[in-house]
Design a protein around this motif. Structure first.
Motif, PDB file in Angstrom:
ATOM      1  N   LEU A  28      -1.195   7.276   8.927  1.00 44.67           N
ATOM      2  CA  LEU A  28      -2.357   7.638   8.105  1.00 44.67           C
ATOM      3  C   LEU A  28      -2.850   6.452   7.290  1.00 44.67           C
ATOM      4  CD1 LEU A  28      -1.212  11.162   6.841  1.00 44.67           C
ATOM      5  CD2 LEU A  28      -2.657  10.610   8.807  1.00 44.67           C
ATOM      6  N   SER A  29      -2.847   5.278   7.892  1.00 40.58           N
ATOM      7  CA  SER A  29      -3.344   4.032   7.290  1.00 40.58           C
ATOM      8  C   SER A  29      -2.529   3.593   6.082  1.00 40.58           C
ATOM      9  CB  SER A  29      -4.823   4.167   6.891  1.00 40.58           C
ATOM     10  OG  SER A  29      -5.615   4.536   7.993  1.00 40.58           O
ATOM     11  N   MET A  30      -1.328   4.113   5.935  1.00 37.63           N
ATOM     12  CA  MET A  30      -0.454   3.711   4.841  1.00 37.63           C
ATOM     13  C   MET A  30       0.567   2.697   5.340  1.00 37.63           C
ATOM     14  SD  MET A  30      -1.581   5.403   2.257  1.00 37.63           S
ATOM     15  CE  MET A  30      -0.245   5.224   1.071  1.00 37.63           C
ATOM     16  N   SER A  31       0.958   1.785   4.456  1.00 38.86           N
ATOM     17  CA  SER A  31       1.960   0.793   4.800  1.00 38.86           C
ATOM     18  C   SER A  31       3.361   1.391   4.662  1.00 38.86           C
ATOM     19  CB  SER A  31       1.832  -0.437   3.899  1.00 38.86           C
ATOM     20  OG  SER A  31       2.931  -1.299   4.062  1.00 38.86           O
ATOM     21  N   PRO A  32       4.086   1.589   5.762  1.00 38.09           N
ATOM     22  CA  PRO A  32       5.445   2.163   5.638  1.00 38.09           C
ATOM     23  C   PRO A  32       6.404   1.216   4.933  1.00 38.09           C
ATOM     24  CG  PRO A  32       5.030   1.436   7.892  1.00 38.09           C
ATOM     25  CD  PRO A  32       3.726   1.314   7.166  1.00 38.09           C
ATOM     26  N   LEU A  33       6.198  -0.099   5.108  1.00 43.96           N
ATOM     27  CA  LEU A  33       7.091  -1.055   4.455  1.00 43.96           C
ATOM     28  C   LEU A  33       6.920  -1.033   2.947  1.00 43.96           C
ATOM     29  CD1 LEU A  33       7.008  -4.150   6.850  1.00 43.96           C
ATOM     30  CD2 LEU A  33       8.786  -2.434   6.575  1.00 43.96           C
ATOM     31  N   GLN A  34       5.682  -0.847   2.490  1.00 40.02           N
ATOM     32  CA  GLN A  34       5.468  -0.798   1.047  1.00 40.02           C
ATOM     33  C   GLN A  34       6.153   0.423   0.452  1.00 40.02           C
ATOM     34  OE1 GLN A  34       4.453  -3.100  -0.710  1.00 40.02           O
ATOM     35  NE2 GLN A  34       4.284  -2.126  -2.695  1.00 40.02           N
ATOM     36  N   GLY A  35       6.105   1.547   1.155  1.00 36.17           N
ATOM     37  CA  GLY A  35       6.816   2.722   0.684  1.00 36.17           C
ATOM     38  C   GLY A  35       8.311   2.511   0.660  1.00 36.17           C
TER      39      GLY A  35
END
Length: 587
Positions: A28-35
């Motif tokens: 969903l256009s979110m950065s998994p690494l940032q999470g």
């Protein structure tokens, strides 16, 4: 030997971009690494903070005791609709929240459920605040992610734990749940087939919304300029140019006839022009902020000068349109271009050091994912932007609707502002990346590093009178952030703070119920007041802030004269079509 004519760096960059774009499509256009990095940062620093752990333990114990004491003081039994039902509504819980304002939440056992939930929210907020060594941005992301989970688990969202839903279910013998199932099926089919909500039939652009008469007098690759038909025999000689944000359709300022800001300005005796931005596609992927300045604001200003023959213009900008206006005004001040008479900034930021909740989605990791995805398709979709706002306000925009339509079985309502909110827009890849990095991430404008025509601009070069509006509950442009224009501009400043949020606070026509505002003007040679001190000093007024703005504009406008012509074909500005134009209908 075969010579490799490829550029390795370019090829490797393209590989990275395509790979990250594929990740974005599944996240969903979110950065998994940032999470992941945020969770690691929070959990590891919490693990080495025994003092914080003890504080959280003590808070949990204190909450448990308070919950037990409250339960003992409110020993009532029964559920709504049964003979044994009785209640004690005089004992307020130690934590209150507007989401549980219904009197039935004070009845056992629902009072215990809502208090337990609110205490959990309070504990989680404390668990993600002031962790020694942890990055504040990471803490904000972890807090937001946990809050999404808590929003889903709210006792309001389940039939047995929501007294309003439970009572309605007992009274109607489950008929509300049957209607809710039908509503759910209808919503699913609308999403699956891509058909619009039938209630939007009553809010069509050009028929019900954006109906103020006018003509399109300029069209280029980025915008249409609309000149509106005067409604008074005489008009002030200085026209008004409205620059809306490019992340929304312009007609939020021209909704229904009764709450159209543009129509009210016409009735006040002004010649009004408004930019209607194109909904960009692949062809506009390389359009940047400089293009929005040159082909947007400055092209419109040139047209107004030629059409009206008037050198001085009142300029108004809303949201990011106000930010664009401030950049243009600073460049004009630097270049000694004196065509502006005043500036009005509506819920617009110039300092992005504290940009509000949108900052949750703005960091290097997140922008890299977005830029990779936009490089594939050429723009940011309206659905991506809408998704970010849904996450920020899931309790209001998702779960409240779920309760009303699916649990209570009620028909959803629609108004003009809600209909406008469904009319999403796209953003060119280059422009979106530039304004996120230069404004939100690097704060170039406030730091005097934002370039226009190859040279940096400074807001200190603005010496025009400024009218600036903030809204109390704005989560897009928080009013404390909007207020930061004060130390950036050495000019006369009138700051107004109105109730409601980013959109409803701006669309606040005279006669609208339950509206009020605070206002305080500062001369350019007066000392600076901080926002909290300003709030205590500013005068409180009931009613719409529009009247305050109209008076402010009138004091800076000349005596009324005959209206200018509509368009000027001889100067290259023919009447192309009727308002609201063509671009506003692009999907």
């Amino acid at each position: 030997m075969v010579k490799n004519t490829c550029n390795p760096q370019t090829a490797m960059d393209q590989l990275d971009q395509r790979f990250q774009a594929s990740i974005a499509k599944s996240t969903l256009s979110m950065s998994p690494l940032q999470g992941l990095l945020s969770y690691i940062d929070w959990s590891r620093h919490l693990a080495i903070s025994p003092g914080k752990q003890l504080e959280l333990f003590n808070l949990g114990v204190a909450q448990s005791l308070a919950l037990a004491q409250y339960a003992q003081r409110t020993q009532t039994v029964g559920i709504p609709g049964t003979p044994s039902y009785h209640s004690n509504l005089n004992i307020e819980p130690p934590i209150t929240d507007r989401r549980f304002s219904d009197e039935r939440w004070k009845i056992w056992p629902f009072n215990i459920l809502q208090l337990s939930y609110l205490m959990t929210e309070e504990w989680w907020k404390e668990a993600t605040t002031d962790i020694r060594g942890a990055t504040p941005h990471h803490l904000d992301l972890v807090r937001m992610a946990g809050q999404q989970f808590l929003n889903a688990l709210s006792p309001k969202n389940f039939v047995p734990s929501n007294p309003e839903v439970l009572q309605k279910t007992l009274e109607e013998k489950g008929a509300n749940l049957l209607r809710g199932s039908m509503n759910a099926w209808q919503l699913f089919m609308q999403q699956y087939t891509g058909t619009p909500d039938p209630k939007l039939e009553n809010f069509k652009v050009g028929q019900h919304l954006a109906t103020t008469p006018g003509k399109v007098v300029l069209r280029n690759q980025l915008m249409e300029l609309i000149q509106y038909t005067p409604t008074t025999e005489k008009v002030h000689p200085e026209p008004i140019l409205i620059t809306p944000a490019w992340i929304m359709k312009y007609y939020i300022l021209d909704l229904s006839p009764h709450n159209s800001m543009i129509r009210h300005l016409l009735d006040q005796g002004y010649t009004v022009f408004c930019i209607s931005w194109k909904n960009p596609g692949v062809e506009e992927r390389n359009m940047g902020m400089d293009d929005y300045l040159s082909m947007g604001f400055f092209a419109a200003l040139d047209a107004i000068n030629q059409i009206t023959g008037q050198h001085k213009v009142h300029a108004t900008g809303y949201c990011l349109g106000g930010t664009l206006l401030s950049i243009a005004a600073a460049a004009m001040g630097r270049d000694q271009d004196d065509r502006l008479l005043s500036i009005t900034m509506l819920a617009a930021q110039t300092d992005f050091s504290e940009p509000g909740e949108l900052s949750l989605f703005i960091d290097n990791s997140q922008l890299a994912i977005l830029e990779a995805e936009m490089a594939d398709i050429g723009y940011l979709t309206g659905e991506q932007m809408a998704g970010a706002f849904l996450m920020l306000r899931s309790d209001l925009l998702i779960w409240s609707r779920y309760i009303k339509e699916l649990l209570l079985g009620e028909e959803s309502t629609m108004n003009d502002l809600m209909a406008w909110n469904t009319d999403t827009t796209r953003m060119p890849a280059k422009m979106h990346s530039q304004y996120l990095r230069r404004l939100f991430l690097n704060d170039d404008l406030a730091e005097g590093k934002y370039p226009v025509n190859g040279r940096p601009v400074s807001l200190t070069d603005i010496h025009l009178p400024v009218f600036c509006l903030g809204t109390e509950t704005d989560h897009i442009a928080p009013w404390h952030s909007v207020y930061k224009i004060h130390p950036l501009c050495c000019t006369d400043m009138t700051f107004v703070l109105t109730n409601k949020g980013h959109n409803a606070g701006v669309v606040s026509e005279p006669g609208h119920k339950n509206r009020y505002y605070r206002v305080l003007a500062r001369a350019k040679d007066e000392p600076y007041l901080g926002p909290d001190e300003w709030y205590e000093t500013a005068q409180h007024h009931e009613g719409s802030w529009w009247n305050c703005w109209f008076s402010w504009l009138k004091e800076r406008s000349g005596k009324p004269v005959s209206p200018p012509p509509m368009g000027n074909p001889e100067k290259g500005y023919p009447l192309l079509c009727d308002a609201p134009g063509v671009y506003v209908f692009e999907k």
